[in-house]
Write a protein that holds these residues in place. Structure first.
Motif, short mmCIF file in Angstrom:
data_model
loop_
_atom_site.label_atom_id
_atom_site.label_comp_id
_atom_site.label_asym_id
_atom_site.label_seq_id
_atom_site.Cartn_x
_atom_site.Cartn_y
_atom_site.Cartn_z
N ARG A 92 0.84 -1.21 0.00
CA ARG A 92 0.00 0.00 0.00
C ARG A 92 0.87 1.27 0.00
NH1 ARG A 92 -4.66 -1.95 4.14
NH2 ARG A 92 -5.95 -2.94 2.60
N ALA A 93 1.89 1.26 0.87
CA ALA A 93 2.77 2.43 0.94
C ALA A 93 3.51 2.61 -0.39
CB ALA A 93 3.75 2.27 2.08
N ALA A 94 3.95 1.49 -1.00
CA ALA A 94 4.67 1.57 -2.28
C ALA A 94 3.77 2.18 -3.36
CB ALA A 94 5.12 0.18 -2.71
N ILE A 95 2.49 1.74 -3.37
CA ILE A 95 1.56 2.26 -4.38
C ILE A 95 1.31 3.76 -4.16
CG2 ILE A 95 -0.85 2.18 -5.17
CD1 ILE A 95 -0.75 -0.87 -4.76
N VAL A 96 1.09 4.12 -2.89
CA VAL A 96 0.82 5.54 -2.58
C VAL A 96 2.00 6.42 -2.99
CG1 VAL A 96 0.51 7.20 -0.69
CG2 VAL A 96 -0.84 5.10 -0.72
N VAL A 97 3.22 5.99 -2.59
CA VAL A 97 4.40 6.80 -2.90
C VAL A 97 4.60 6.89 -4.41
CG1 VAL A 97 6.92 6.85 -2.75
CG2 VAL A 97 5.57 6.38 -0.72
N LEU A 100 1.88 9.01 -6.10
CA LEU A 100 2.07 10.45 -5.81
C LEU A 100 3.19 11.04 -6.66
CD1 LEU A 100 1.76 11.07 -1.96
CD2 LEU A 100 0.61 12.31 -3.75
N ILE A 101 4.35 10.37 -6.63
CA ILE A 101 5.53 10.94 -7.30
C ILE A 101 5.45 10.78 -8.82
CG2 ILE A 101 8.07 10.86 -7.45
CD1 ILE A 101 7.05 11.91 -4.76
N SER A 102 4.97 9.62 -9.30
CA SER A 102 5.00 9.38 -10.75
C SER A 102 3.77 9.91 -11.48
CB SER A 102 5.10 7.88 -11.04
OG SER A 102 6.19 7.34 -10.39
N HIS A 103 2.65 10.08 -10.78
CA HIS A 103 1.45 10.52 -11.48
C HIS A 103 0.90 11.86 -11.01
CE1 HIS A 103 1.67 6.19 -12.23
NE2 HIS A 103 1.05 6.46 -13.36
N ILE A 104 0.78 12.03 -9.69
CA ILE A 104 0.16 13.26 -9.18
C ILE A 104 1.08 14.47 -9.38
CG2 ILE A 104 -0.85 14.41 -7.15
CD1 ILE A 104 -2.58 12.11 -8.07
N GLY A 153 13.44 13.31 -9.81
CA GLY A 153 12.17 12.65 -9.52
C GLY A 153 12.33 11.18 -9.19
N ASN A 154 13.11 10.48 -10.01
CA ASN A 154 13.31 9.05 -9.81
C ASN A 154 14.08 8.76 -8.53
OD1 ASN A 154 14.47 6.21 -10.55
ND2 ASN A 154 12.81 6.65 -11.98
N THR A 155 15.08 9.60 -8.25
CA THR A 155 15.87 9.44 -7.03
C THR A 155 14.99 9.65 -5.80
OG1 THR A 155 17.66 10.41 -8.28
CG2 THR A 155 18.03 10.17 -5.94
N LEU A 156 14.14 10.66 -5.87
CA LEU A 156 13.21 10.94 -4.78
C LEU A 156 12.27 9.76 -4.56
CD1 LEU A 156 12.16 13.24 -2.84
CD2 LEU A 156 10.48 13.75 -4.60
N LEU A 157 11.80 9.19 -5.67
CA LEU A 157 10.92 8.02 -5.58
C LEU A 157 11.64 6.85 -4.90
CD1 LEU A 157 8.20 6.77 -6.42
CD2 LEU A 157 9.22 6.14 -8.60
N CYS A 158 12.90 6.62 -5.29
CA CYS A 158 13.71 5.55 -4.66
C CYS A 158 13.81 5.77 -3.16
CB CYS A 158 15.13 5.56 -5.22
SG CYS A 158 15.27 4.92 -6.86
N ILE A 159 14.15 7.01 -2.78
CA ILE A 159 14.36 7.32 -1.36
C ILE A 159 13.06 7.13 -0.58
CG2 ILE A 159 14.93 9.18 0.27
CD1 ILE A 159 16.85 10.24 -1.94
N LEU A 160 11.95 7.66 -1.12
CA LEU A 160 10.67 7.57 -0.41
C LEU A 160 10.19 6.13 -0.30
CD1 LEU A 160 8.76 10.72 -1.73
CD2 LEU A 160 9.80 10.39 0.49
N ILE A 161 10.40 5.34 -1.36
CA ILE A 161 9.99 3.93 -1.30
C ILE A 161 10.87 3.18 -0.28
CG2 ILE A 161 10.13 1.76 -2.63
CD1 ILE A 161 8.54 3.06 -4.79
N SER A 162 12.16 3.52 -0.26
CA SER A 162 13.05 2.89 0.72
C SER A 162 12.61 3.22 2.15
CB SER A 162 14.49 3.39 0.54
OG SER A 162 14.95 3.01 -0.72
N ILE A 163 12.18 4.45 2.35
CA ILE A 163 11.78 4.88 3.70
C ILE A 163 10.43 4.28 4.10
CG2 ILE A 163 11.11 6.89 5.11
CD1 ILE A 163 13.18 8.52 3.46
N PHE A 164 9.44 4.39 3.22
CA PHE A 164 8.07 4.06 3.60
C PHE A 164 7.62 2.64 3.23
CE2 PHE A 164 7.91 8.74 3.20
CZ PHE A 164 7.55 9.03 4.50
N ALA A 165 8.21 2.05 2.17
CA ALA A 165 7.63 0.81 1.66
C ALA A 165 8.53 -0.41 1.78
CB ALA A 165 7.23 0.99 0.20
N ALA A 166 9.81 -0.22 2.00
CA ALA A 166 10.71 -1.39 2.07
C ALA A 166 11.82 -1.15 3.07
CB ALA A 166 11.30 -1.65 0.69
N ASP A 167 12.22 -2.19 3.75
CA ASP A 167 13.34 -2.07 4.69
C ASP A 167 14.65 -2.32 3.95
OD1 ASP A 167 11.60 -1.59 6.77
OD2 ASP A 167 11.29 -3.72 7.11
N TYR A 168 14.80 -1.69 2.87
CA TYR A 168 15.97 -1.93 2.01
C TYR A 168 16.28 -0.62 1.32
CZ TYR A 168 18.79 -4.14 -1.65
OH TYR A 168 19.80 -4.49 -2.49
#
Lengths: 207, 68
Positions: A92-97, A100-104, A153-168
């Motif tokens: 869910r967090a991965a989809i939201v992030v 938000l970043i890729s579409h909104i 944009g892509n770097t921000l997406l990586c960072i936000l997904i790392s923080i909110f959606a994956a422990d990696y």
């Protein structure tokens, strides 16, 4: 006769831009509303699977037997969640992030751009010069935002997904070359507008 | 600016009002006032020609160079 045709063309263009402007606002708002509801829908409504280019997701809210209300869909690029097993991802967090970043965010940039173009065509319809300092400033701002989003944009997406959606933690820098090109073209166009503004001022103060 | 417009002096010499000159040279009083007060960056030859013709003077009488 010629100016009347030109005026009609600008009027049509203005109506078209206004239509896309309001349509974009409606789409962006619906996307945001869908994101708000994503945390309250069951996991069975979410489809999240590995595709060829990345993780493909879609959210279909079940309405009854045999019918579903399509909410959102998208794709998280392969380079972001490639090495992470599915059970380690907060879907869910991965989809939201990602949504938000890729579409909104791109939609918001488009909305700002359309608003400025709409104001410009509106001024042209009112026989005002398009070479105005306010348009120069907004064109510069939009160019900077597009350049920033295309490069980071892509770097921000990586960072936000790392923080909110994956422990990696994994960061990949990928440029959107089309975005960079649009940003650079916008900047060059703003320079041309600045020269136009200078010429307009010279013309206005020559009697 | 080093170039000063002496239109007010010529107008006073000719005992002519700004509005009257504006009407004679087909220019708006606001624009002519801008010329008189030096709020312009440039003046067209056609405008200068019309002013000189109406006031029967030379361009040098209207424009004056003053060192900064």
């Amino acid at each position: 006769m010629k100016s009347k045709t030109g005026c009609k063309n600008i009027s049509n263009l203005h109506s078209l831009i206004r239509f896309f402007y309001y349509a974009s606002i409606v789409f962006a708002a619906s996307g945001l509303i869908a994101l708000v509801f994503i945390f309250s829908i069951p996991y069975s409504a979410i489809s999240f699977e590995k595709g060829i280019r990345g993780w493909v997701y879609s959210v279909n809210m079940p309405l009854g037997i045999g019918s579903a209300f399509f909410m959102i869909s998208g794709e998280i690029p392969k380079n972001i969640l490639h090495f992470i097993p599915l059970d380690m991802i907060n879907i869910r967090a991965a989809i939201v992030v990602d949504f938000l970043i890729s579409h909104i965010v791109p939609f918001i940039i488009v909305i700002i751009g359309l608003r400025e173009i709409g104001n410009l065509t509106s001024d042209m319809l009112n026989k005002k010069s398009p070479f105005q300092a306010k348009y120069l400033k907004s064109l510069r701002k939009i160019s900077y935002i597009v350049l920033l989003y295309s490069t980071l944009g892509n770097t921000l997406l990586c960072i936000l997904i790392s923080i909110f959606a994956a422990d990696y933690f994994s960061v990949t820098v990928v440029f959107s070359w089309i975005g960079v090109l649009i940003g650079v073209l916008g900047y060059i166009f703003s320079d041309i507008t600045e020269y136009g503004l200078f010429l307009q001022d010279e013309y206005d103060t020559t009697l | 600016m080093a170039i000063i417009i002496r239109l007010d002096r010529i107008l006073a010499d000719r005992k002519m009002k700004l509005n009257e000159l504006a009407r004679l040279i087909d220019l708006s009083p606001v624009n002519l006032s801008n010329i008189k007060t030096g709020k312009i960056k440039a003046i067209r030859f056609s405008t200068l020609d019309a002013i000189c013709k109406t006031l029967e003077c030379q361009p040098g009488e209207i424009l004056e160079y003053v060192e900064d």
